[in-house]
Design an enzyme around this catalytic site. Structure first.
Site, PDB file in Angstrom:
ATOM      1  CG  ASN A 156      -3.162   6.038  -6.599  1.00 37.11           C
ATOM      2  OD1 ASN A 156      -2.216   6.501  -5.953  1.00 37.11           O
ATOM      3  ND2 ASN A 156      -4.364   5.912  -6.083  1.00 37.11           N
ATOM      4  CD  GLU A 254      -4.971   9.834   4.246  1.00 36.47           C
ATOM      5  OE1 GLU A 254      -5.929   9.069   4.009  1.00 36.47           O
ATOM      6  OE2 GLU A 254      -5.105  10.889   4.889  1.00 36.47           O
ATOM      7  CB  CYS A 288      -7.106   5.069  -1.975  1.00 42.89           C
ATOM      8  SG  CYS A 288      -7.215   6.851  -2.152  1.00 42.89           S
ATOM      9  CD  GLU A 466      -1.909  12.938   3.585  1.00 45.62           C
ATOM     10  OE1 GLU A 466      -0.935  13.679   3.469  1.00 45.62           O
ATOM     11  OE2 GLU A 466      -2.098  11.944   2.889  1.00 45.62           O
TER      12      GLU A 466
HETATM   13  P1  NAP Z   1       2.364   0.238  -1.984  1.00 44.94           P
HETATM   14  O1  NAP Z   1       2.865  -0.974  -2.604  1.00 44.94           O
HETATM   15  O2  NAP Z   1       1.898   0.170  -0.588  1.00 44.94           O
HETATM   16  O3  NAP Z   1       3.528   1.316  -2.139  1.00 44.94           O
HETATM   17  C1  NAP Z   1       3.380   2.648  -1.719  1.00 44.94           C
HETATM   18  C2  NAP Z   1       4.748   3.246  -1.496  1.00 44.94           C
HETATM   19  O4  NAP Z   1       5.405   2.551  -0.445  1.00 44.94           O
HETATM   20  C3  NAP Z   1       5.677   3.129  -2.709  1.00 44.94           C
HETATM   21  O5  NAP Z   1       6.465   4.282  -2.777  1.00 44.94           O
HETATM   22  C4  NAP Z   1       6.507   1.924  -2.345  1.00 44.94           C
HETATM   23  O6  NAP Z   1       7.753   1.883  -2.981  1.00 44.94           O
HETATM   24  C5  NAP Z   1       6.665   2.117  -0.868  1.00 44.94           C
HETATM   25  N1  NAP Z   1       7.028   0.903  -0.135  1.00 44.94           N
HETATM   26  C6  NAP Z   1       6.804  -0.390  -0.485  1.00 44.94           C
HETATM   27  N2  NAP Z   1       7.302  -1.208   0.465  1.00 44.94           N
HETATM   28  C7  NAP Z   1       7.868  -0.429   1.407  1.00 44.94           C
HETATM   29  C8  NAP Z   1       8.554  -0.687   2.633  1.00 44.94           C
HETATM   30  N3  NAP Z   1       8.781  -1.925   3.061  1.00 44.94           N
HETATM   31  N4  NAP Z   1       9.000   0.362   3.354  1.00 44.94           N
HETATM   32  C9  NAP Z   1       8.791   1.624   2.930  1.00 44.94           C
HETATM   33  N5  NAP Z   1       8.147   1.935   1.786  1.00 44.94           N
HETATM   34  C10 NAP Z   1       7.686   0.922   1.037  1.00 44.94           C
HETATM   35  O7  NAP Z   1       1.155   0.882  -2.772  1.00 44.94           O
HETATM   36  P2  NAP Z   1       1.068   1.130  -4.316  1.00 44.94           P
HETATM   37  O8  NAP Z   1       1.049  -0.216  -4.947  1.00 44.94           O
HETATM   38  O9  NAP Z   1       2.061   2.095  -4.771  1.00 44.94           O
HETATM   39  O10 NAP Z   1      -0.328   1.918  -4.415  1.00 44.94           O
HETATM   40  C11 NAP Z   1      -1.547   1.301  -4.349  1.00 44.94           C
HETATM   41  C12 NAP Z   1      -2.141   1.348  -2.952  1.00 44.94           C
HETATM   42  O11 NAP Z   1      -2.154   2.678  -2.425  1.00 44.94           O
HETATM   43  C13 NAP Z   1      -3.573   0.932  -2.919  1.00 44.94           C
HETATM   44  O12 NAP Z   1      -3.783  -0.001  -1.888  1.00 44.94           O
HETATM   45  C14 NAP Z   1      -4.349   2.210  -2.617  1.00 44.94           C
HETATM   46  O13 NAP Z   1      -5.566   2.052  -2.013  1.00 44.94           O
HETATM   47  C15 NAP Z   1      -3.404   2.957  -1.802  1.00 44.94           C
HETATM   48  N6  NAP Z   1      -3.701   4.411  -1.867  1.00 44.94           N
HETATM   49  C16 NAP Z   1      -4.273   5.052  -0.806  1.00 44.94           C
HETATM   50  C17 NAP Z   1      -4.583   6.407  -0.866  1.00 44.94           C
HETATM   51  C18 NAP Z   1      -5.221   7.149   0.274  1.00 44.94           C
HETATM   52  O14 NAP Z   1      -5.132   8.361   0.315  1.00 44.94           O
HETATM   53  N7  NAP Z   1      -5.861   6.492   1.213  1.00 44.94           N
HETATM   54  C19 NAP Z   1      -4.279   7.097  -2.014  1.00 44.94           C
HETATM   55  C20 NAP Z   1      -3.699   6.417  -3.085  1.00 44.94           C
HETATM   56  C21 NAP Z   1      -3.396   5.071  -2.982  1.00 44.94           C
HETATM   57  P3  NAP Z   1       7.935   1.077  -4.358  1.00 44.94           P
HETATM   58  O15 NAP Z   1       7.201   1.826  -5.365  1.00 44.94           O
HETATM   59  O16 NAP Z   1       9.407   1.082  -4.557  1.00 44.94           O
HETATM   60  O17 NAP Z   1       7.371  -0.289  -4.133  1.00 44.94           O
END
Ligand code: NAP
Ligand code: MG
Length: 492
Positions: A156, A254, A288, A466
């Protein structure tokens, strides 16, 4: 089909662009058209090990960790300056890959520049302490880098959320390995090349586009991994915490959010409405810390919802690269389907649609993942649309009777990232801010943060934090050295 960006994007390991071990390439798509944008090499578990090897060697053999910090400060300042000089190019690349309006991408890249500058400023101030101890002894601590730190980023804010943790890790003298999200790896790869140009030693920053389950897990399993920083969904975050626990690795997580905006009767309605629109429609709500639950005093509900509805319906949708566009597409067709699924469920649960709720109707937008800004009212508190993170431009509205009721509703969530409140009354502002179960609170403000302010979630929103001066501690260990000063003629 020919891709727009013809040069392939490879892995970046040991200061070099390299193809993945399987030789596989995948297109990444432009979410405004769903047409291929670039070809990206796909990293494998073998590549993950090669990157860990390169990082470990750089950590041990280059001067990065050993230097006094002033050289790291200079290198990170140079990197910040190079990024600032190419801000427009990076912003365009981010927008093409992720979809957000160019104005937002420019802000994101500017934020990365500031983050690098901020942590560069700390690189030569990582001091130990002397600790008073009894007898003829000297005790002191040394702040040491951990070694190789692993960073896993979401799609994002692709570059911003990668560098938010890499900047302090590098400032502290570590070598970093980044796995960007598969959907949005382009700016991270371009950034690694820039780090080489800025003179960071080869292997100090490595970037591995590839599937989370294969590459992310291989990085965490590697014996050279010393810490894991993950930004992404709470679901994957839990899994990462389990993998890290097996290896006793420190984690910073995060994760997701379901942010409340509480609007008291004395709020400045126009400012609140604008901030609410910004807090849920910016980045098409893929944040997020999105302010996704509007909890408004019953006396104001009609007028405030009307103002926010007018903002939602006035937003100009379109490809992020076009002038004047205020909201871009969602990141992928799958994600659009997921968000539409939440809207359908909210309506089936009894919620009513105030605005949006469907794909944009303009023919020019049909091939892309465009969703109209959406407002839902009276969705039952038990509905998944109120309880789970939607990660799209979807606001759920409820009303409250008194402060007690407002705080109860605001805290009635598994998450605890950012909460907003609107009031002109100081006592209400500070007392309610204390009672909100969230890592961050904004008062009379849209969601906003700076490299110098902590970014933290509690409950299902995360572990650790962070940003801010203290963030660098996650990438250091404090070694204690105790010296007996009376060697040879011990008295105590
Ligand atoms: P995600 O599906 O959790 O993926 C995040 C990262 O983790 C991606 O690089 C993903 O790779 C990787 N990943 C997936 N499965 C994994 C595994 N089994 N082992 C290691 N890494 C793995 O999240 P997203 O869909 O990209 O992003 C949306 C989410 O991020 C939302 O829930 C949002 O709230 C959260 N977010 C939180 C913050 C914060 O600072 N709190 C900031 C931004 C976003 P792939 O891309 O290859 O699947
Ligand atoms: Mg995902």
């Amino acid at each position: 089909m020919a891709t727009v960006l013809d040069a392939p994007y490879d892995l970046f390991i040991g200061g070099k662009d390299v193809p993945g071990a399987r030789g596989e390439r995948r297109p990444v798509l432009d979410p405004a058209t769903n047409q291929p944008l670039a070809q990206v090499s796909v990293a494998t578990a073998d590549d993950a090990r090669a990157a860990m090897e390169a990082a470990d060697r750089a950590f041990r053999e280059s001067n990065w960790a050993q230097d006094d910090g002033a050289r790291r400060a200079k290198a990170l300042q140079r990197l910040a300056a190079l990024l600032e000089a190419s801000l427009e190019g990076f912003a365009r690349l981010e927008t093409r890959n992720m979809g957000k309006p160019l104005r937002e991408s420019r802000g994101d890249i500017g934020y990365v520049v500031r983050t690098l500058e901020y942590f560069a400023g700390l690189a030569d101030k990582l001091e130990g302490a002397t600790v008073p101890v009894p007898g003829p002894r000297l005790d002191y601590t040394i702040a040491e880098p951990l070694g190789v730190t692993v960073h896993i980023a979401p799609w994002n804010y692709p570059l911003l959320l990668s560098i938010r943790s890499i900047a302090p890790a590098l400032a502290a003298g570590n070598a970093a390995v980044l796995k960007p999200a598969s959907l949005t790896p382009l700016t991270a790869i371009a950034f690694a090349r820039l780090a080489r140009d800025a003179g960071l030693p080869e292997g100090i920053l490595n970037v591995l586009p590839g599937a989370g389950a294969e590459v992310g897990e291989a990085l965490i399993a590697d014996p050279r991994c010393r810490s894991v920083t993950f930004t992404g969904s709470s679901e994957v975050g839990r899994h990462i915490a389990e993998l890290a626990a097996r290896r006793l690795l420190p984690v910073t997580l995060e994760l997701g959010g379901k942010g409340p905006v509480v609007v008291f009767p004395d709020a400045d309605l126009d400012r609140a409405a604008r901030a609410i629109g910004y807090g849920i429609f910016q980045n098409a709500g893929q944040m997020c810390w999105a302010a996704s639950r509007l909890i408004v005093h019953e006396s104001l509900r009609g007028p405030l919802v009307e103002k926010v509805r007018a903002i939602a319906e006035g937003l100009k949708l379109g490809p992020g690269v076009e002038d004047g566009v205020e909201m871009g597409p969602l990141v992928s067709a799958d994600h659009l389907d997921r968000v539409l699924g939440f809207v359908a469920e909210a309506r089936a649960d009894g919620g009513s649609l105030v605005a949006g709720g469907e794909r944009a109707s303009a023919p020019a937008l049909a091939p892309g993942n465009f969703l109209r800004p959406t407002i839902l009212a009276d969705v039952p508190a038990s509905s998944r649309a109120v309880r789970e993170e939607i990660f799209g431009p979807v606001l759920a509205v409820s009303s409250f009777t008194d402060a007690e009721d407002a705080v109860r509703q605001a805290n009635d969530t598994a998450y605890g990232l950012l909460a907003a409140l609107w009031t002109r009354d100081l006592a209400t502002a500070h007392s309610v801010a204390r009672r909100l179960e969230s890592g961050m609170v904004v008062v009379n403000e849209a969601p906003i943060s700076y490299p110098q302010t902590p970014f933290a979630g509690i409950k299902a929103s995360g572990v650790g934090f962070e940003q801010s001066r203290q963030a660098v501690e996650a990438y250091l260990r404090r070694k204690n050295v105790l010296v007996h000063l009376g060697a040879g003629k011990r008295k105590s």
